[in-house]
Design an enzyme around this catalytic site. Structure first.
Site, mmCIF file in Angstrom:
data_model
loop_
_atom_site.group_PDB
_atom_site.id
_atom_site.type_symbol
_atom_site.label_atom_id
_atom_site.label_comp_id
_atom_site.label_asym_id
_atom_site.label_seq_id
_atom_site.Cartn_x
_atom_site.Cartn_y
_atom_site.Cartn_z
ATOM 1 N N HIS A 43 21.242 37.541 36.064
ATOM 2 C CA HIS A 43 21.026 36.733 37.266
ATOM 3 C C HIS A 43 22.333 36.047 37.696
ATOM 4 O O HIS A 43 22.742 36.138 38.854
ATOM 5 C CB HIS A 43 19.937 35.694 36.966
ATOM 6 C CG HIS A 43 19.712 34.676 38.038
ATOM 7 N ND1 HIS A 43 18.625 34.698 38.873
ATOM 8 C CD2 HIS A 43 20.434 33.585 38.404
ATOM 9 C CE1 HIS A 43 18.689 33.675 39.717
ATOM 10 N NE2 HIS A 43 19.774 32.981 39.442
ATOM 11 N N GLU A 44 22.986 35.392 36.756
ATOM 12 C CA GLU A 44 24.226 34.674 37.099
ATOM 13 C C GLU A 44 25.305 35.643 37.543
ATOM 14 O O GLU A 44 26.033 35.383 38.509
ATOM 15 C CB GLU A 44 24.710 33.827 35.917
ATOM 16 C CG GLU A 44 23.748 32.743 35.456
ATOM 17 C CD GLU A 44 23.249 31.845 36.574
ATOM 18 O OE1 GLU A 44 23.916 31.731 37.611
ATOM 19 O OE2 GLU A 44 22.166 31.253 36.410
ATOM 20 N N HIS A 47 24.845 36.742 41.028
ATOM 21 C CA HIS A 47 25.202 35.730 42.029
ATOM 22 C C HIS A 47 26.599 35.985 42.610
ATOM 23 O O HIS A 47 26.870 35.647 43.758
ATOM 24 C CB HIS A 47 25.169 34.324 41.428
ATOM 25 C CG HIS A 47 23.851 33.636 41.610
ATOM 26 N ND1 HIS A 47 23.163 33.652 42.799
ATOM 27 C CD2 HIS A 47 23.108 32.893 40.744
ATOM 28 C CE1 HIS A 47 22.039 32.952 42.656
ATOM 29 N NE2 HIS A 47 21.978 32.498 41.422
ATOM 30 N N GLU A 51 19.065 33.605 45.467
ATOM 31 C CA GLU A 51 18.370 33.531 44.173
ATOM 32 C C GLU A 51 17.510 34.774 43.936
ATOM 33 O O GLU A 51 17.437 35.287 42.818
ATOM 34 C CB GLU A 51 17.518 32.271 44.097
ATOM 35 C CG GLU A 51 18.318 30.980 44.105
ATOM 36 C CD GLU A 51 19.320 30.883 42.968
ATOM 37 O OE1 GLU A 51 19.075 31.480 41.900
ATOM 38 O OE2 GLU A 51 20.356 30.229 43.160
ATOM 39 N N ASP A 103 17.785 37.341 40.976
ATOM 40 C CA ASP A 103 16.657 37.647 40.091
ATOM 41 C C ASP A 103 16.451 39.163 39.997
ATOM 42 O O ASP A 103 16.262 39.719 38.910
ATOM 43 C CB ASP A 103 15.359 37.020 40.634
ATOM 44 C CG ASP A 103 15.250 35.531 40.295
ATOM 45 O OD1 ASP A 103 15.987 35.057 39.411
ATOM 46 O OD2 ASP A 103 14.407 34.846 40.910
HETATM 47 ZN ZN LIG Z 1 20.566 31.406 40.570
#
Ligand SMILES: [Zn+2]
Length: 689
Positions: A525-526, A529, A586, A590
């Site tokens: 997830h990070e 980003h 986000e 995800d």
């Molecule tokens: Zn996030």
């Protein structure tokens, strides 16, 4: 912690989501309950009667709120919160020890111990009344005309009172090697600009309650009832005018919208009513000739607004902003109760205030996070956990490398640039290599208010002191015990504090599948980003620079738009839909994150020769992987909290963080034997990364 442009730092967080089942409301969980950390696969949370192909969140988490109803001192409760409760007790024991310790305490132990002990002394705080705030109130009362406002606003920035505006430091978006000053919109008491304009019963009631809250606070400060009520009306009008010239939370997600580097002389032209040279000096900035004016329209409008507002209203507004911005933990109980009633109870549905010791643990972490975190990391974060996480992060970065190589929509040129960026991502795991220095921060036993203010000023000056200096790439934006993680596009780094690297996210006793589903999905997830609608606008060196071919950028936007529509159709609570644009970054993270974790998990299983069809403990490894991922988001929220989050939080409500993702992943449907056309295996899946 005041860092401007913090809005651009994308964090994974404590989502919120499913509506609260009746049993969770009636079970009457007390706030004193102690929670154990969950295992990698918590079978008791699974609702075996639910069909995973119809609603995987219900299947993975259906029993959570029955087993763990929301405690009365929380607005929501989730697996993250259980870890927080656990960590809070660990920190509590450390702080009690530091508070009791004698002359042999280290300098850091003295600071955290005395800060904590003073904070918990509610009686002393009460006894002092508003006395510690009196010098600030006197300054407001002494204002003779608007030309004197500059000095007061500058001084307020040093004690975290963002009346009319915000001021701080940031990395220059277009030259990440540079650290610059920044001014931004500010001065609102409600959570977000749209709270001042939204129509409908709930929104109108919130505004009415807010005006009442301001009235109550002014009364507590000694104003007669009728004056307090009329001042509150004027303050609301002023804040509404400020909101009108402010940018909403969705527009602020685009870095282009909040970046306007200009000479200070240009800012002077936008807002001649403020003497900006004087402001910069008195607010504690080193000499600067340019700065980021995040929202120039705001500063233009601010000038007209200051002109049009009488001194009496400005003074009432400043008194309100002062009391509102002061941590109510260091104010007498009546103020603390009133602030709780509006901001926690009415706005978020939380029935009871948290115990003072819990709030003081959080306050100490906030003020002295790396002094406390140093002790925490040494005690709670074994080197083996760090090694295992480093390995997993590398595996997931390799997965992204492969993923980029095989994307069918991206041109070879853009792929080269994307890989360049990926290879420049810095991994930060557990805690900083170099700890922050607190020797110049005075912490005095028995002075909760002073400790709080000195810590705020210390932190603001630490930030401002970076201006004009080389960037410290080793700096952390979260403290070690934090149960969270983040990606910073200017640093191009991913950060996983020790707090999140424990059960159930990472556990050496869990299966690899469970660990990849839990922490692997967070790591993915990070990393993703860096490549979401925000992150993709920054290059590998952290500069806002377009590295995309026009055609690839267009295709990215089309693919992202599929997610905007998918999530925009989910209902958060009552009539409030998920904001597909606000949550796009986000959701992209995800979706991309789980795919990367899945690829890394398969590669790891292949290396180890694990048979993926062999059930273990009732589930195949692939099923365990998806259950681990789903159980990251187990929990429930009070309806008020759901509404507030849907209107302010860039994260989707928790159940959509699960079903929104698995719907887009055929590998999930195949693992659970779903058929195309079932809810979790639709015809038209979205995929960006
Ligand atoms: Zn996030």
């Amino acid at each position: 912690m005041k860092k401007l442009a913090a809005t651009i730092v994308a964090i994974i967080l404590i989502g919120i989501g499913s509506t609260l089942p009746a049993e969770a409301q009636s079970a009457g969980a007390t706030s004193e309950k102690e929670y154990k950390l969950l295992p990698g696969l918590a079978k008791e949370l699974i609702d075996a009667k639910a069909d995973p192909c119809a609603d995987f969140f219900q299947y993975a988490c259906g029993n959570f709120s029955k087993l763990y109803p929301i405690p009365s001192d929380r607005a929501s409760f989730e697996s993250f919160a259980m870890m927080e409760e656990h960590t809070e007790r660990v920190l509590h024991a450390m702080l009690e020890k530091a508070a009791a310790g004698g002359a042999d305490r280290t300098a850091n132990e003295q600071k955290i111990g005395d800060f904590y002990a003073s904070c918990t002394d509610a009686e002393a705080v009460n006894r002092n009344g508003l006395k510690p705030l009196q010098p600030e109130l006197d300054r407001i009362a002494a204002l003779k005309d608007k030309s004197e406002l500059t000095s007061l606003l500058a001084h307020f920035q040093l004690i975290n009172v963002n009346a009319f505006l915000g001021f701080g430091e940031q990395q220059d978006f277009k030259d990440a090697a540079k650290q610059i000053a920044a001014v931004d919109q500010g001065g609102l008491g409600l959570p977000e600009r749209d709270y001042y304009f939204r129509t409908g019963d709930v929104a109108e009631k919130t505004r009415k309650d807010y005006v009442q809250h301001i009235t109550n606070m002014l009364k507590l400060m000694g104003e007669p009832e009728s004056q307090a009520a009329s001042d509150a009306q004027s303050i609301m009008q002023l804040e509404t005018a400020l909101a009108k010239i402010s940018m909403d939370v969705t527009s602020r997600r685009d870095p282009q919208n909040i970046y306007h580097l200009m000479p200070t002389t240009e800012l002077q032209k936008l807002t001649p009513g403020v003497n900006w040279n004087r402001f910069l000096v008195e607010a504690g900035a080193p000499p600067v000739s340019e700065l980021n004016v995040a929202n120039p329209e705001f500063f233009k409008g601010l000038n007209a607004l200051l002109d049009a507002t009488d001194m009496k209203t400005i003074q009432a507004y400043l008194r309100w902003q002062l009391i509102h911005s002061t941590d109510s933990l260091v104010l007498p109980k009546a103020f603390d109760d009133e602030a709780f009633d509006f901001f926690r109870h009415k706005l978020r549905g939380q029935p009871e205030q948290r115990a003072r010791w819990k709030r003081c643990v959080a306050a100490t972490d906030n003020a002295l996070g790396e002094a406390l975190g140093q002790v925490y990391a040494a005690q709670e974060f074994p080197p083996s956990s760090k090694q295992a996480t480093v390995q997993m992060v590398h595996d997931i970065e390799s997965a992204m490398d492969q993923d980029i190589a095989t994307l069918d929509w991206m041109s070879p040129e853009t792929k080269v640039r994307a890989k360049e960026k990926l290879h420049l991502v810095a991994d930060k795991i557990g805690y900083p290599e170099k700890w922050r220095e607190y020797s110049k921060l005075t912490v005095e036993r028995g002075d909760a208010f002073g400790n709080n203010q000195r810590a705020i000023t210390f932190e603001q000056l630490r930030e401002l002191n970076k201006i004009g200096k080389p960037v410290d790439r080793g700096e952390w934006g979260m403290t070690p015990p934090t149960i969270n993680a983040y990606y910073d596009p200017s640093m191009n780094d991913i950060n996983f504090p020790a707090g999140i690297l424990q059960r159930p996210f990472y556990d050496p006793k869990s299966t690899d599948a469970e660990n990849y589903g839990h922490i692997g999905a967070i790591v993915g997830h990070e990393l993703t980003h860096g490549f979401d609608d925000q992150g993709r606008q920054f290059d590998g060196n952290g500069n806002l620079a377009d590295w995309w071919t026009p055609q690839d950028a267009k295709l990215f936007e089309e693919k992202a738009d599929c997610e905007v529509k998918e999530y925009g159709n989910f209902a958060a609570v009552d009539d409030v839909k998920v904001n597909g644009k606000l949550t796009l970054g986000e959701n992209t993270a995800d979706n991309g994150g789980i795919r990367l974790a899945y690829m890394a998990f398969l590669a790891d299983a292949k290396r180890k020769g694990i048979d993926l069809t062999q059930k273990q403990d009732g589930y195949t490894p692939v099923q365990q992987f998806f259950l681990g991922f789903g159980q990251n988001w187990c929990g429930s929220s009070r309806p008020e909290e759901l509404r507030m989050r849907a209107q302010t939080d860039p994260h989707s409500p928790r159940q959509f963080r699960v079903i929104g993702v698995v719907q887009n992943m055929r590998e999930f449907g195949e693992a659970f034997g779903c058929k195309t056309g079932q809810p979790m295996m639709p015809q038209n899946a979205c995929r960006v990364w």
